[in-house]
Design an enzyme around this catalytic site. Sequence first.
Site, mmCIF file in Angstrom:
data_model
loop_
_atom_site.group_PDB
_atom_site.id
_atom_site.type_symbol
_atom_site.label_atom_id
_atom_site.label_comp_id
_atom_site.label_asym_id
_atom_site.label_seq_id
_atom_site.Cartn_x
_atom_site.Cartn_y
_atom_site.Cartn_z
ATOM 1 N N HIS A 127 3.241 3.145 3.203
ATOM 2 C CA HIS A 127 4.375 2.253 3.486
ATOM 3 C C HIS A 127 5.054 2.767 4.770
ATOM 4 O O HIS A 127 5.012 3.961 5.053
ATOM 5 C CB HIS A 127 5.337 2.361 2.296
ATOM 6 N N ASP A 203 5.522 10.456 -1.723
ATOM 7 C CA ASP A 203 6.327 9.239 -1.742
ATOM 8 C C ASP A 203 6.110 8.615 -3.116
ATOM 9 O O ASP A 203 5.082 8.002 -3.377
ATOM 10 C CB ASP A 203 5.854 8.310 -0.612
ATOM 11 N N GLN A 206 6.569 4.061 -5.864
ATOM 12 C CA GLN A 206 5.840 3.258 -6.855
ATOM 13 C C GLN A 206 5.250 4.153 -7.952
ATOM 14 O O GLN A 206 4.475 3.672 -8.789
ATOM 15 C CB GLN A 206 4.703 2.468 -6.182
ATOM 16 N N LYS A 229 13.698 0.500 -8.149
ATOM 17 C CA LYS A 229 12.367 0.070 -8.602
ATOM 18 C C LYS A 229 12.123 0.482 -10.054
ATOM 19 O O LYS A 229 11.065 0.204 -10.620
ATOM 20 C CB LYS A 229 11.285 0.677 -7.706
ATOM 21 N N CYS A 371 5.363 -4.175 4.283
ATOM 22 C CA CYS A 371 5.769 -2.941 4.983
ATOM 23 C C CYS A 371 4.601 -1.966 5.102
ATOM 24 O O CYS A 371 4.804 -0.734 5.024
ATOM 25 C CB CYS A 371 6.974 -2.268 4.316
HETATM 26 N N1 C6P Z 1 8.405 -0.979 -1.202
HETATM 27 C C1 C6P Z 1 7.742 -3.258 -1.653
HETATM 28 O O1 C6P Z 1 7.965 -4.453 -1.838
HETATM 29 P P1 C6P Z 1 13.018 1.972 -0.451
HETATM 30 O O2 C6P Z 1 13.114 0.706 0.326
HETATM 31 O O3 C6P Z 1 13.500 3.144 0.337
HETATM 32 O O4 C6P Z 1 13.608 1.886 -1.806
HETATM 33 O O5 C6P Z 1 11.457 2.207 -0.728
HETATM 34 C C2 C6P Z 1 10.592 2.317 0.365
HETATM 35 C C3 C6P Z 1 9.183 2.444 -0.119
HETATM 36 C C4 C6P Z 1 8.495 3.613 0.127
HETATM 37 N N2 C6P Z 1 7.254 3.804 -0.318
HETATM 38 C C5 C6P Z 1 6.612 2.861 -1.036
HETATM 39 C C6 C6P Z 1 5.241 3.151 -1.553
HETATM 40 C C7 C6P Z 1 7.252 1.659 -1.319
HETATM 41 O O6 C6P Z 1 6.622 0.735 -2.044
HETATM 42 C C8 C6P Z 1 8.560 1.429 -0.834
HETATM 43 C C9 C6P Z 1 9.249 0.117 -1.065
HETATM 44 C C10 C6P Z 1 8.898 -2.299 -1.509
HETATM 45 O O7 C6P Z 1 6.602 -2.814 -1.621
HETATM 46 C C11 C6P Z 1 9.928 -2.818 -0.544
HETATM 47 S S1 C6P Z 1 9.361 -2.835 1.116
#
Ligand code: C6P
Length: 414
Positions: A127, A203, A206, A229, A371
Site C-alpha cells: 500500500h 504493516d 489488514q 478497520k 492505493c
Molecule cells: N487501506 C483500503 O481500502 P490508514 O489509512 O492509515 O488507516 O491505513 C493505510 C493502509 C496501510 N496498509 C494497508 C495494507 C492498508 O490496506 C491501508 C488502508 C484501505 O485498502 C484504505 S486506502
Amino acid sequence: MIHVRERTAQEIRADFPIFARPTGRGKPLVYLDSAATSQKPQSVIDALDTYYREYNANIHRGVYEIAARATEAFEAARARVARFINCAPGELIWTRNTTEAINLVAYAWGNANVRAGDVILLTELEHHSNLVPWQLLAQRTGAVLRFIPIDERGVLVLDGLDRLLDGCTILSIAHVGNTLGTIQPLDRIIPRARAAGALVVVDGAQGTPHLPVDVAALDCDFYAFSGHKMLAPTGVGALYGKRSLLESMPPFLSGGDMIRTVGYERTTFNEPPWKFEAGTSNIADAIAFGVAVDYLADVGLGWIREHEKRITRYALERLTALAPRGLVVYGPRDPEHIGGVLSFNLGDVHAHDVASILDTEGVCVRAGHHCTMPLMEKMGWHATARASFYLYNTEEDVDTLVSALEKAARIFKL
Ligand code: C6P
C-alpha cells in the site's frame, strides 16, 4: 469447562446499528468494503457517547474526578489493545492510523539510523502508506529501495530473499495485502530478515482485523495498525515497538505530554510510550478502540478467520460461475492464503462503472487502484473492483453481490 455457544454472523449483524437501516437507495446495506473501513458495533458507539456525556476531560493533567476517570479509561484501553496483540502497554503507542505509525518509524528510527547506501527492502504489493514514507526516507538519507517480487497471482516469490536481504537495514512488509488479500508467510520471512540483521516493520492494517496477531511470536520490531478497520472509530491507530528500540529512538513529534522537564534551551523526554504521543491525544477514540478489541476477542479471532474463509470460498465459487460473462477474479485461489479480500473485473467494463451499478442494489465495493498504484501497473490492471468481507457478512451478501453483477453484465450486454 463452560461451553460458550458460537454466535452466527446473523446474530453479530444485530450488534451493528447501520445494518438496521436501508441505504439511501432503499435497499438493505450489503457492505463489502471493510478493507477500507469497518462498521461499528453499538458498544463502540456507546463508548464514545458515554465519554462525551459523562467524563469528557483531558488526560494526564487534571486532578479532578472526571479527569482521573478519563486518564484511567485511556490507559486501560492501551492495555486492552496491547493484550490483543500480546505486547506490554508500554510498547504500544497511539497514533492516528497505520500511515502515521509507519511514518513515525521512518522518521524517528529511520532518520537516526539509516545511512547512504543502506538497503530498505519492501515488496511489490505494498500500500502507498508502506511505500512513500520509505521513498522519502531514502531521499533524505541516500538509502536504496529493493522489492521482493510477486508472481502473476500476486504471491511473493521468496527464492531470492536471502540475496535481497544482503546488506539490508530495514524490511517493511504488509501482513495482508489490501488489493489481493494475500497473507504473507511472515513466519518464513522474519527469521531470515533477523538473521540478516534487518529491522523488521510490519504493516498490519489488514492483519489485526482478520488474523490472531502475536507480535512476540512474530518477533517483529514494529507492527502498525488502524483502529477503524477493526470496529473502532476513525482517527486512532497504534504502533507496537520493542521496548529497547522505543527507549533508544528519538521522539517523532514534540510538544506537550511527551516531556519530562522543559527549560528554555533544553528538554528531557517522557518514557515510552508517552515520549511518542505529543499533544492532547485522541482520548475518546482510543477508549472506544479498547471496546472494539474486546468485542473482537469476545467473538474470537479464530471464529472470524474461519468465517471469512467460508465466505471467501463461497464467493470464489459463485464468482467463478460468472466467468462466461467475462468476470475475472485476481489473486490466489485458496482461501487459506487470502485475508477476506477479492479483486475482480467484469469484462472490459471500468471497475467504477461496475461499482456504481452494484451501488444501485445496495452493494458497497471499492473500485480503483486501492492505493497500490505500483502493483496495478506491474499486473497491467487499470483498476479493479474489490469486495472485502468481515465478521458481519453472510452468504446472502455474496448472493446479492452476484445478482448485482449479473445485472451489470446484462446492462453491458456481456
Ligand atoms: N487501506 C483500503 O481500502 P490508514 O489509512 O492509515 O488507516 O491505513 C493505510 C493502509 C496501510 N496498509 C494497508 C495494507 C492498508 O490496506 C491501508 C488502508 C484501505 O485498502 C484504505 S486506502
